[in-house]
Scaffold this active site. Structure first.
Site, PDB file in Angstrom:
ATOM      1  N   HIS A   1       0.863  -1.191   0.000  1.00  0.00           N
ATOM      2  CA  HIS A   1       0.000   0.000   0.000  1.00  0.00           C
ATOM      3  C   HIS A   1       0.895   1.235   0.000  1.00  0.00           C
ATOM      4  O   HIS A   1       1.639   1.452   0.962  1.00  0.00           O
ATOM      5  CB  HIS A   1      -0.887   0.025   1.251  1.00  0.00           C
ATOM      6  CG  HIS A   1      -1.805  -1.149   1.336  1.00  0.00           C
ATOM      7  ND1 HIS A   1      -3.081  -1.128   0.829  1.00  0.00           N
ATOM      8  CD2 HIS A   1      -1.623  -2.396   1.850  1.00  0.00           C
ATOM      9  CE1 HIS A   1      -3.657  -2.308   1.036  1.00  0.00           C
ATOM     10  NE2 HIS A   1      -2.786  -3.101   1.646  1.00  0.00           N
TER      11      HIS A   1
ATOM     12  N   HIS B   1      -1.521 -12.087   2.212  1.00  0.00           N
ATOM     13  CA  HIS B   1      -1.196 -11.976   3.645  1.00  0.00           C
ATOM     14  C   HIS B   1      -1.844 -13.082   4.482  1.00  0.00           C
ATOM     15  O   HIS B   1      -2.642 -12.814   5.364  1.00  0.00           O
ATOM     16  CB  HIS B   1      -1.558 -10.598   4.201  1.00  0.00           C
ATOM     17  CG  HIS B   1      -2.888 -10.029   3.758  1.00  0.00           C
ATOM     18  ND1 HIS B   1      -4.073 -10.707   3.881  1.00  0.00           N
ATOM     19  CD2 HIS B   1      -3.192  -8.834   3.188  1.00  0.00           C
ATOM     20  CE1 HIS B   1      -5.057  -9.954   3.417  1.00  0.00           C
ATOM     21  NE2 HIS B   1      -4.551  -8.824   2.982  1.00  0.00           N
TER      22      HIS B   1
HETATM   23  O1  DOR Z   1      -4.045  -4.111   7.985  1.00  0.00           O
HETATM   24  C1  DOR Z   1      -4.434  -3.853   6.860  1.00  0.00           C
HETATM   25  N1  DOR Z   1      -4.279  -2.619   6.333  1.00  0.00           N
HETATM   26  N2  DOR Z   1      -5.030  -4.802   6.153  1.00  0.00           N
HETATM   27  C2  DOR Z   1      -5.591  -4.543   4.968  1.00  0.00           C
HETATM   28  O2  DOR Z   1      -6.129  -5.449   4.390  1.00  0.00           O
HETATM   29  C3  DOR Z   1      -5.611  -3.175   4.426  1.00  0.00           C
HETATM   30  C4  DOR Z   1      -4.526  -2.373   4.953  1.00  0.00           C
HETATM   31  C5  DOR Z   1      -4.696  -0.898   4.683  1.00  0.00           C
HETATM   32  O3  DOR Z   1      -4.938  -0.525   3.543  1.00  0.00           O
HETATM   33  O4  DOR Z   1      -4.560  -0.108   5.629  1.00  0.00           O
HETATM   34 ZN    ZN Z   2      -3.096  -5.110   1.987  1.00  0.00          ZN
END
Ligand code: DOR
Ligand code: ZN
Length: 347
Positions: free
Chosen positions: A15, A174
């Site tokens: 991300h 994940h």
């Molecule tokens: O912990 C997470 N953060 N899991 C996710 O699936 C999305 C991600 C986020 O975009 O913040």
């Molecule tokens: Zn993710």
């Protein structure tokens, strides 16, 4: 072994966010990784090819000089994504996969899939064209315990999906449970899984025992140690269907240190070093290169990187925080030592 030379790794689940957050996130990953699969869960989501190409440009603008980093773009699977957009995505050299979020599962997933049957024509087209589906594998039912949501997803959604479209190429992202490890191991070669550094190095005690630590809160949530062990065994097994995906997911400090904090762990500032630390703890440094630098590229049908990375067992201290637009972000291992350093990236 105190020095290690490996093919430059790629991050198959990342991300980067958008706007001025990119000034921080992009250099952190581009320093060490050749490519990264970039998640589309922005607001609004990256829901078509045009949006993905614009987003790619914004990322490229902040890649530092001398770091030849390639963002590999993905589209967000909404109930409205059309079959014709899938064909367009497949033809585009910069788009590599479609991301499936069950609606409501995690950060910015409100536009996700509400009913898998509604997107079946799109999934069938992806299978036909060989475009991979990247899955956030958790059910969202309020009555299912948060620690059971991945296992339940495998049983009720993923397994029937594979029966229905066995040719669909899937990355179960994940993974966090022994059930996921077992499931992926038993399937055909169309399905692989990514494993994060935090699910390898930590378990739910790190999140909850002796106090709640919001910077360890992520989704899928950290599980108990037997699951951590199963993930570790998969990562060091040499099985090419388990590979590196950090799920590095930054959130501004104040949105995590609050009474209803966001899910996500920011690992990009030390990702390959943290994975190396884990493989070293397991006496499995010889298995790192396959996991970090070969298996993902092979699965996606892309060439392996030609650059190399040199790592040394030399500790350094992770900063307490980094600038994150107008705010700050707290990295994984903030203020503590990371045992391995990257000393060289050779072209
Ligand atoms: O912990 C997470 N953060 N899991 C996710 O699936 C999305 C991600 C986020 O975009 O913040
Ligand atoms: Zn993710």
């Amino acid at each position: 072994m105190h020095t290690l030379r490996i093919t430059q790794p790629d991050d198959w689940h990342l991300h980067l966010r958008d706007g001025d957050a990119l000034d921080t996130t992009v250099p952190h990953t581009a320093r060490h990784f050749g490519r990264a699969i970039v998640m589309p869960n922005l607001k609004p989501p990256i829901a078509n090819v045009e949006m993905a190409l614009d987003y790619r440009q914004r990322i490229l603008e902040v890649v530092p000089e001398g770091m030849p980093f390639s963002p590999l773009m993905t589209l967000y699977l909404t109930d409205k994504l059309s079959v014709s957009e899938i064909a367009k995505a497949q033809e585009n050299e910069f788009i590599h996969a479609i991301k499936y979020y069950p609606a409501g599962a995690t950060t910015n997933s409100e536009n996700g899939v509400t009913d898998i049957n509604a997107v079946m024509p799109v999934l069938e087209e992806m299978a036909r064209l060989g475009l991979p589906l990247l899955i956030h594998g958790e059910v969202t039912d309020a009555d299912i315990d948060i620690f059971d949501r991945e296992e339940k997803f495998i049983d009720t959604i993923l397994s029937p999906l594979l029966d229905r479209i066995p040719e669909l190429k899937i990355v179960l992202e994940h993974i966090t449970t022994s059930q996921a490890v077992q499931f992926v191991s038993e399937q055909n070669t169309n399905i692989a899984a990514t494993i994060t550094p935090h699910h390898l190095l930590y378990n739910r005690n790190d999140l909850l025992a002796g106090g709640v630590r919001p910077h360890f809160y992520c989704l899928p949530i950290l599980k108990r140690d037997i699951h951590q062990k199963a993930l570790g065994d998969a990562a060091i097994s040499g099985n090419s269907r388990f590979f590196l995906g950090t799920d590095s997911a930054p959130h501004a400090r104040h949105t995590k240190e609050t009474d209803c904090g966001c899910a996500g762990i920011y690992s990009a500032a030390g990702a390959i070093e943290l994975y190396t630390e884990f493989f070293d703890q397991q006496n499995a440094l010889d298995k790192l290169e396959g996991f970090a630098s070969h298996f993902g590229a092979d699965f996606y049908g892309l060439p392996r990187n030609t650059a190399e990375l040199v790592l040394e067992k030399k500790a350094w201290s992770m900063p307490q925080e980094f600038r994150f637009g107008d705010y700050t972000v707290v990295p994984m291992r903030a203020g503590e030592e990371v045992e391995w350093s990257v000393t060289e990236v050779t072209p």
